[in-house]
Scaffold this motif. Structure first.
Motif, mmCIF file in Angstrom:
data_model
loop_
_atom_site.group_PDB
_atom_site.id
_atom_site.type_symbol
_atom_site.label_atom_id
_atom_site.label_comp_id
_atom_site.label_asym_id
_atom_site.label_seq_id
_atom_site.Cartn_x
_atom_site.Cartn_y
_atom_site.Cartn_z
ATOM 1 N N GLN A 119 0.775 -1.236 0.014
ATOM 2 C CA GLN A 119 0.039 -0.141 0.024
ATOM 3 C C GLN A 119 0.842 1.150 0.188
ATOM 4 O OE1 GLN A 119 -2.183 0.687 3.874
ATOM 5 N NE2 GLN A 119 -3.460 2.148 2.695
ATOM 6 N N LEU A 120 1.850 1.236 0.874
ATOM 7 C CA LEU A 120 2.855 2.364 0.938
ATOM 8 C C LEU A 120 3.563 2.752 -0.444
ATOM 9 C CD1 LEU A 120 4.356 1.867 4.330
ATOM 10 C CD2 LEU A 120 3.032 3.796 3.570
ATOM 11 N N LEU A 121 3.804 1.682 -1.078
ATOM 12 C CA LEU A 121 4.439 1.598 -2.403
ATOM 13 C C LEU A 121 3.517 2.431 -3.565
ATOM 14 C CD1 LEU A 121 7.006 1.074 -4.368
ATOM 15 C CD2 LEU A 121 5.967 -1.250 -4.748
ATOM 16 N N THR A 122 2.413 1.824 -3.516
ATOM 17 C CA THR A 122 1.260 2.370 -4.342
ATOM 18 C C THR A 122 1.163 4.003 -3.929
ATOM 19 O OG1 THR A 122 -0.004 0.013 -4.584
ATOM 20 C CG2 THR A 122 -1.000 2.207 -5.111
ATOM 21 N N LEU A 123 1.004 4.158 -2.546
ATOM 22 C CA LEU A 123 0.747 5.622 -2.412
ATOM 23 C C LEU A 123 1.749 6.537 -2.791
ATOM 24 C CD1 LEU A 123 -1.030 5.083 1.073
ATOM 25 C CD2 LEU A 123 -2.057 6.050 -1.003
ATOM 26 N N ALA A 124 3.102 6.005 -2.361
ATOM 27 C CA ALA A 124 4.314 6.886 -2.748
ATOM 28 C C ALA A 124 4.528 6.937 -4.004
ATOM 29 C CB ALA A 124 5.557 6.256 -2.000
ATOM 30 N N GLY A 125 4.228 5.809 -4.865
ATOM 31 C CA GLY A 125 4.529 5.997 -6.277
ATOM 32 C C GLY A 125 3.478 6.743 -7.071
ATOM 33 N N ALA A 126 2.041 6.913 -6.722
ATOM 34 C CA ALA A 126 1.167 7.591 -6.989
ATOM 35 C C ALA A 126 1.589 9.223 -6.902
ATOM 36 C CB ALA A 126 -0.258 7.463 -6.431
ATOM 37 N N ALA A 127 2.027 9.710 -5.449
ATOM 38 C CA ALA A 127 2.368 10.919 -5.361
ATOM 39 C C ALA A 127 3.512 11.440 -6.141
ATOM 40 C CB ALA A 127 2.852 10.950 -3.991
ATOM 41 N N GLU A 128 4.510 10.499 -6.776
ATOM 42 C CA GLU A 128 5.445 10.753 -7.716
ATOM 43 C C GLU A 128 5.108 10.698 -9.094
ATOM 44 O OE1 GLU A 128 8.274 12.529 -6.528
ATOM 45 O OE2 GLU A 128 7.138 12.385 -4.635
ATOM 46 N N GLY A 129 3.682 10.113 -9.478
ATOM 47 C CA GLY A 129 3.374 10.177 -10.737
ATOM 48 C C GLY A 129 3.873 8.733 -11.318
ATOM 49 N N LEU A 130 4.540 7.946 -10.309
ATOM 50 C CA LEU A 130 4.933 6.472 -11.003
ATOM 51 C C LEU A 130 4.179 5.547 -10.757
ATOM 52 C CD1 LEU A 130 7.813 5.307 -11.610
ATOM 53 C CD2 LEU A 130 8.140 5.084 -9.573
ATOM 54 N N ALA A 131 3.652 4.886 -11.952
ATOM 55 C CA ALA A 131 2.596 3.596 -11.984
ATOM 56 C C ALA A 131 3.321 2.427 -12.112
ATOM 57 C CB ALA A 131 1.467 4.045 -12.833
ATOM 58 N N ASP A 132 4.505 2.300 -12.645
ATOM 59 C CA ASP A 132 5.049 1.158 -13.104
ATOM 60 C C ASP A 132 6.553 1.101 -12.489
ATOM 61 O OD1 ASP A 132 3.107 0.301 -14.755
ATOM 62 O OD2 ASP A 132 3.925 1.396 -16.381
ATOM 63 N N GLY A 133 6.877 -0.125 -12.060
ATOM 64 C CA GLY A 133 8.113 -0.342 -11.754
ATOM 65 C C GLY A 133 8.153 -1.560 -10.632
ATOM 66 N N GLU A 134 9.331 -1.936 -10.233
ATOM 67 C CA GLU A 134 9.589 -3.021 -9.419
ATOM 68 C C GLU A 134 10.670 -2.638 -8.237
ATOM 69 O OE1 GLU A 134 11.036 -7.718 -8.878
ATOM 70 O OE2 GLU A 134 9.959 -7.013 -10.897
ATOM 71 N N VAL A 135 10.509 -2.858 -7.015
ATOM 72 C CA VAL A 135 11.228 -2.620 -5.854
ATOM 73 C C VAL A 135 11.299 -3.920 -5.168
ATOM 74 C CG1 VAL A 135 11.485 -1.292 -3.791
ATOM 75 C CG2 VAL A 135 10.396 -0.318 -5.402
ATOM 76 N N THR A 136 12.837 -4.357 -4.965
ATOM 77 C CA THR A 136 13.015 -5.289 -4.069
ATOM 78 C C THR A 136 13.570 -4.897 -2.804
ATOM 79 O OG1 THR A 136 13.939 -6.578 -6.185
ATOM 80 C CG2 THR A 136 14.697 -7.316 -3.966
ATOM 81 N N LEU A 137 12.720 -5.778 -1.657
ATOM 82 C CA LEU A 137 13.130 -5.183 -0.371
ATOM 83 C C LEU A 137 13.532 -6.581 0.461
ATOM 84 C CD1 LEU A 137 12.669 -3.725 2.182
ATOM 85 C CD2 LEU A 137 10.315 -4.570 2.002
ATOM 86 N N THR A 138 14.704 -6.142 1.157
ATOM 87 C CA THR A 138 14.987 -7.288 2.127
ATOM 88 C C THR A 138 15.169 -6.965 3.373
ATOM 89 O OG1 THR A 138 16.592 -7.993 0.128
ATOM 90 C CG2 THR A 138 17.159 -8.866 2.372
ATOM 91 N N PHE A 139 14.764 -7.812 4.257
ATOM 92 C CA PHE A 139 14.771 -7.669 5.762
ATOM 93 C C PHE A 139 15.782 -8.163 6.078
ATOM 94 C CE2 PHE A 139 10.152 -7.199 4.908
ATOM 95 C CZ PHE A 139 10.085 -6.061 5.417
ATOM 96 N N THR A 140 16.908 -7.628 7.020
ATOM 97 C CA THR A 140 18.086 -8.170 7.400
ATOM 98 C C THR A 140 18.236 -7.687 9.107
ATOM 99 O OG1 THR A 140 20.366 -8.727 7.146
ATOM 100 C CG2 THR A 140 19.388 -6.279 6.691
ATOM 101 N N ASP A 141 19.413 -8.103 9.730
ATOM 102 C CA ASP A 141 19.585 -7.630 10.797
ATOM 103 C C ASP A 141 20.857 -6.698 10.841
ATOM 104 O OD1 ASP A 141 21.957 -9.340 10.246
ATOM 105 O OD2 ASP A 141 21.252 -10.744 11.973
ATOM 106 N N ASP A 142 20.991 -6.138 12.173
ATOM 107 C CA ASP A 142 22.380 -5.158 12.224
ATOM 108 C C ASP A 142 23.304 -5.856 11.463
ATOM 109 O OD1 ASP A 142 20.709 -3.220 13.031
ATOM 110 O OD2 ASP A 142 21.550 -3.249 15.227
ATOM 111 N N GLU A 143 23.902 -6.907 11.933
ATOM 112 C CA GLU A 143 25.157 -7.252 11.363
ATOM 113 C C GLU A 143 25.223 -7.482 9.962
ATOM 114 O OE1 GLU A 143 27.584 -11.758 11.087
ATOM 115 O OE2 GLU A 143 26.123 -11.355 12.772
ATOM 116 N N GLY A 144 23.802 -7.697 9.163
ATOM 117 C CA GLY A 144 23.948 -7.806 7.803
ATOM 118 C C GLY A 144 23.993 -6.434 7.093
ATOM 119 N N ILE A 145 23.337 -5.522 7.805
ATOM 120 C CA ILE A 145 23.113 -4.182 6.899
ATOM 121 C C ILE A 145 24.563 -3.458 7.317
ATOM 122 C CG2 ILE A 145 22.400 -2.879 8.955
ATOM 123 C CD1 ILE A 145 20.139 -1.936 6.460
ATOM 124 N N HIS A 146 25.169 -3.662 8.510
ATOM 125 C CA HIS A 146 26.698 -3.352 8.927
ATOM 126 C C HIS A 146 27.482 -3.811 7.769
ATOM 127 C CE1 HIS A 146 29.974 -3.053 12.093
ATOM 128 N NE2 HIS A 146 30.408 -2.365 10.865
#
Length: 165
Positions: free
Chosen positions: A26-53
């Motif tokens: 839902q957030l992706l759709t809302l933020a995309g609409a606010a930017e006039g963006l209707a198409d595209g793909e976003v890859t999201l990965t959840f990790t821990d502090d060690e991984g992002i570090h």
């Protein structure tokens, strides 16, 4: 096509809120609409502090964990790789043309920040996701003016999704 979220929860080790992915879509759709963006793909990965570090050190030369990292695919930066795709027919598109980029969120850091700021983990993950998404589109917060613009966009998207403080 539409805006699409492709996500992973590293080894399913994070106990995320039940409808979190629905809320992020839902957030992706809302933020995309606010930017006039209707198409595209976003890859999201959840990790821990060690991984992002590790990623922060490798890609930004910053030797500490952070809450969110974004890697834009459609960046016009000078360090962009020249990749040529051989297309068999006119109907085939190159495999990254619709990719907006990757967002990596430390769930461990998000949980700590949600406690520190006194709001839900769902709200913090939503904030970090929208923040990362805006970075994919080229927004930044290097000065007060650009930070104010980015903050207003984030807060409006979160408000529309019912993720207020």
């Amino acid at each position: 096509m539409s805006l699409k979220l492709d996500w992973s929860n590293e080894q399913n080790k994070f106990d995320l809120p039940e409808n979190m992915i629905v809320k992020l879509e839902q957030l992706l759709t809302l933020a995309g609409a606010a930017e006039g963006l209707a198409d595209g793909e976003v890859t999201l990965t959840f990790t821990d502090d060690e991984g992002i570090h590790s990623l922060n050190r490798e890609y930004r030369n910053i030797d500490r964990p952070t809450d969110v990292l974004s890697f834009a695919m459609q960046d016009d930066g000078v360090e962009e790789l020249d990749i040529v795709f051989e297309v068999e027919s006119e109907d085939e598109a190159d495999p990254i043309s619709g990719m907006l980029g990757d967002i990596i969120i430390s769930v461990e850091r998000a949980a700590a920040q949600s406690e520190e700021y006194g709001h839900s983990l769902e709200r913090e993950l939503g904030f970090l996701f929208v923040h990362g998404f805006l970075h994919l589109l080229g927004y930044d917060h290097e000065d007060e003016q650009s930070e104010a613009v980015m903050t207003a966009k984030q807060e409006e998207t979160l408000r529309q999704a019912g993720l207020t403080r």
